[in-house]
Design an enzyme around this catalytic site. Structure first.
Site, PDB file in Angstrom:
ATOM      1  N   CYS A  96      39.778  38.795  38.464  1.00 31.08           N
ATOM      2  CA  CYS A  96      38.771  39.861  38.514  1.00 31.08           C
ATOM      3  C   CYS A  96      37.434  39.433  37.913  1.00 31.08           C
ATOM      4  CB  CYS A  96      39.279  41.112  37.813  1.00 31.08           C
ATOM      5  SG  CYS A  96      40.034  40.819  36.212  1.00 31.08           S
ATOM      6  N   HIS A 109      33.876  45.211  35.120  1.00 33.83           N
ATOM      7  CA  HIS A 109      33.557  44.043  34.293  1.00 33.83           C
ATOM      8  C   HIS A 109      32.063  43.766  34.404  1.00 33.83           C
ATOM      9  CE1 HIS A 109      37.698  43.554  33.610  1.00 33.83           C
ATOM     10  NE2 HIS A 109      37.964  42.470  34.268  1.00 33.83           N
TER      11      HIS A 109
END
Lengths: 344, 344, 344, 344
Positions: free
Chosen positions: C150, C242
């Site tokens: 990710c 993120h």
């Protein structure tokens, strides 16, 4: 053909949510945005610090913000959604009504006035006709309808569902999200790793607005319900979604199953913003939870769970999205009710 | 000369807090640390993932952790502090008592047993003598005393201060910190931007333990108080400090001023861990708050504020540090009471 | 006609997201759900603790979970999405491929293997044909394609957009959401009012996967790009999204305007889950922000902002939704690419 | 005998921390508190909304707050600690110096002025003698010394410890606590479940102040170090403690062991507020962490960990308490250095 509408107090947190809801709304077309004098004359984009989690609608970005003044709003606007600070609302809302505008207002001023309908459409939509009385008394061409406080809206539908059991005493403790205080209402230093057991005037709102909402309108005047309500309000570190712990004592026996059945079958309406299912009832004891359940019914449903026969009567928890069902969505829903009932 | 003590379940969250409190304690000397079989034989440093906000004490870091078994604990240890999971506690605590050890336990098992004193020294220290009955009945050389659940400890001192007004009905809604569930008890995905209106068995603990604590001991048996308590428990995103909203109805009139005066003047004790002022009373309506007020009296005081005459009786909020006053500190305090009363 | 698909490791955080994405997907039909032995035989509803913020799909709730074993999955299932723990994935994924299943896997095992394509369709979709080599070498009827970590997915598209300027050195510091670690991966005691400057093996993933993604495939073998990458990874108290700080040094001059133009015009694809605009470029210096921008393009877009000529090269920030674009959505997108390219 | 001191800007977040540190300080006695005109004339208790987690000191509660004006401060006050907003500081600090007061200031104005010493006592205490030059040039009886920005203070001591290896290039990414922005600086709506990759002017402060701090003073003028620094700054949802990711490239080889040894042995001072150990070095890869490690050395130590040989040079993380070591404590420490060096 879409009704031309405006937003009073368009730059704040609820104002931004109103724009997010009204811009794609098939029955409404945004034609006016007002704010305080310091924003007047600027494009909306420059006047507002847009902080909703969807991009600012293009059709709105370049609209010019005007003063919050009846003279500054185009005459062909029929309906105004108001999210003004209550002190400002108290001053200018009557002027707009007098100038012929119909207002669906989220501001807390005048909510308890005898001739101002305080409405959750699915609960007491019939109170809207108090507007006839209001117009008679005040000589207004316009009209003023209010939705209740966000924390009131959260628990009143669940009480409305069980009124047949004879509501007598209600205790409610709230765990309220920071968005209820506006963008700058609660600083991060105040609330991270913390909780604040106080929200100014909030407890009084839950205790009095609930009785007005559950009251009855006989075509001439409104009588408040005589259920007694005691509230204790807390701010906690959640972004959106007010969670409430409820204890209710009734004159007739009210079992967990009775309450769940009554809430599950409580009717929603056919208004565009009304959810298919008004109250979602959870069997899981740890639901509803703000982050997981606040967007049910596009943020317009109420959730209930944690039912238990308590030391005193019945105990349960309920939840609603405070800036959707509890504020901007509540005003839009009242706007839809005004339209359906021919007030526009 | 310091009493040699041990900690049962020394690696968990409460175990670490116990070590933090016991290591500098002038009356106690840590001489035994136990944990589950997988930790036995390791140095404490390796067995425990130390996560308290002060460095691991040097004298403890290299101690060898043993099994939680009476045979594994040195015979010259007199007092054991237990923070075992309740299922483990139910099994092994009696064996330790039979082997002659005196236990001050934070585990929830056996708290409601007829011959086990459940003690907050400042509130019902006289219940400790139920240990005589316990020893008679069970034939133990050792003894077992319990402190209540962290959420019970938070509000019972405030009720104890106003018993003269005739406690009748109490509603309590809790906003509890995540540390109450242990280090891995609440995942971050569960609680960030959220609240959970459910803590397994917690409501029952508040409702029953409070009555035992406020009950009276006549030298032979304990009778529980007949105040009725209804609890609703919530987990919120705070690290330490349980905040509680209280409504109390009394047989005699109880004003805000009465309650504040009674709490402010409620006596503390001279035990080492007892705070100078047991209950801090705030005039500011928005206090106490967990992050600002949990460390009053080194985390051993209780705070109260937000007093208001409610729709039903009196309303106020209270707060205590859940792992100090509510858990590790509570057990240490009971250890001090055992020492003072000659049970060691 | 929809392709019949399955989810390996269906009960975890990414598994639940996969189901949320696949259930309404017009090209895929969920026909198999696997989990660990302890869940096998249960209904999905009972096996999984559903924690996504939309209700569990009805069509899935009563499906029976099977073992994660090729024999337990119906033979007419063509495509499997894998979100297995990497240790399990390393063991069972090859067995599925050998049994003829095509796997789009989010698990970290085998990502760096020479004959396993590691693919972000908009960046290096042509690497998919490495599957021909893989099938040749391994003698599989099935196939194994991986999406990156990710945190790798978040910044690689922004680098891909500026490769023409000659990437030389990249520093990346990550601020990663807790959902990246799974539901129980980060406890609340660890992260509230805190940050953790360490995520096991994560830095290595950013440093190596990025070079493979930016490498070139000549039809026979894959060569990695020689950009040098240094990563520093942090966990912070956000749920999803993120955020990454980037410094990039290039052989050719790269201005802020160059970089913004290159990213804004970087092409997306016509795959169903690919966003219209792959990279959203912000002028506001304080954007992108996780909570405000993570759902752009239904969580499949990347955002970039804060461009600045730094002491060393160019500096900017980027953001992606870690469980959508960064995990479940990445696997679904690779599934769509497999379908389009005729691998099913 | 204690030096009589005052606090300029006493009601803000840093002002409150200054009072918390100065009130029990054996060498200083609080004799003056100033704030903006709206607070002048009020008791400190009424002027400040006290929000530190210890009660307001009794000796300060009833002191009268005065205007921030040299004429309003008693003449027998020798030393003033300034935590004024920088725009106010720029205006009034010189007036105080001209009036003969010695100022230890945390305000950002004038930090980079040629004749203003910017000091971290353990790092560049010798720069203090730049005050001779300052007095000569400006004709002041008073003096002005500054401490650096909180995020600068966090990483500069770790660089100072390894200067012998020839600092060339430094990249620093910060994860900064909300208290750095003052009580109302970051709203909860902005930061819960979020991070903000921007703090106005902050990156420039790290890049320039660090070079001044690491520079050398030859008795006449100050030359800045020529290390090149690139900074990227983020606000995250932590209350206190700035965490920073560092990459440093040096002319001489610098191993992990070299760096750890150099930092561990880096000298502290004997000033009262200087910690015994200036830099705590962690072996655990996931430390330091803000909540666990910010109070080391009473909040005056710096922590470092996560050492790793990176793609480019050495990589590590560091942490300091931003309102103690990074602001109020830094000013108090400079006050102690002024006292020790005879400037009072």
């Amino acid at each position: 053909m879409a009704v031309r509408v405006g937003v009073l107090g368009a730059t704040g947190a609820v104002g931004q949510r109103l724009i997010q809801l009204l811009e794609p709304h098939p029955d409404f077309e945004i034609a006016a945005l007002t704010a305080s004098a310091s924003s007047a004359g600027k494009s909306y984009q420059r006047a507002a610090k847009w902080r909703v989690d969807s991009p600012i609608p293009e059709s709105v970005a370049e609209m010019t913000v005007t003063d919050t003044d009846p003279d500054a709003v185009p005459g062909d606007v029929d309906l105004l959604f108001s999210s003004l600070p209550s002190s400002v609302g108290a001053e200018v809302e009557p002027a707009f009504c007098e100038a012929g505008y119909v207002l669906s207002s989220n501001s807390s001023n005048a909510r308890m006035a005898d001739d101002v309908p305080l409405v959750i459409p699915e609960v007491n939509g019939d109170h809207l006709d108090l507007l006839e009385v209001q117009r008679d008394e005040r000589g207004w061409d316009g009209a003023l309808v209010k939705n209740p406080n966000c924390s009131t809206i959260t628990f009143v539908p669940t009480l409305a569902a069980i009124t047949d059991f004879g509501l007598e005493r209600v205790h409610v403790a709230t765990l309220q999200a920071v968005s209820g205080a506006g963008y700058d209402g609660v600083s991060s230093m105040e609330i991270i790793d913390n909780a604040i057991p106080y929200i100014g005037s909030e407890e009084d709102k839950l205790e009095t607005e609930s009785r007005k909402l559950l009251g009855s309108f006989d075509g001439a005047s409104l009588s408040h319900d005589d259920v007694e309500v005691a509230a204790s309000c807390n701010r906690i570190p959640t972004i959106d979604g007010h969670l409430e712990n409820i204890w209710v004592e009734t004159s007739d026996e009210l079992t967990v199953d009775d309450a769940k059945a009554a809430m599950e079958s409580y009717s929603s309406l056919d208004l565009r913003s009304s959810p298919d299912q008004l109250i979602h009832v959870f069997d899981a004891p740890d639901r509803p939870q703000p982050r997981l359940d606040r967007t049910r019914g596009d943020g317009m449903a109420v959730s209930a769970g944690g039912f238990r026969e308590s030391t005193f009567g019945l105990q349960y928890n309920c939840l609603a999205h405070n800036t959707l069902r509890g504020a901007a969505g509540a005003s839009v829903l009242n706007g839809e009710l005004l339209l359906e009932n021919g007030y526009l």
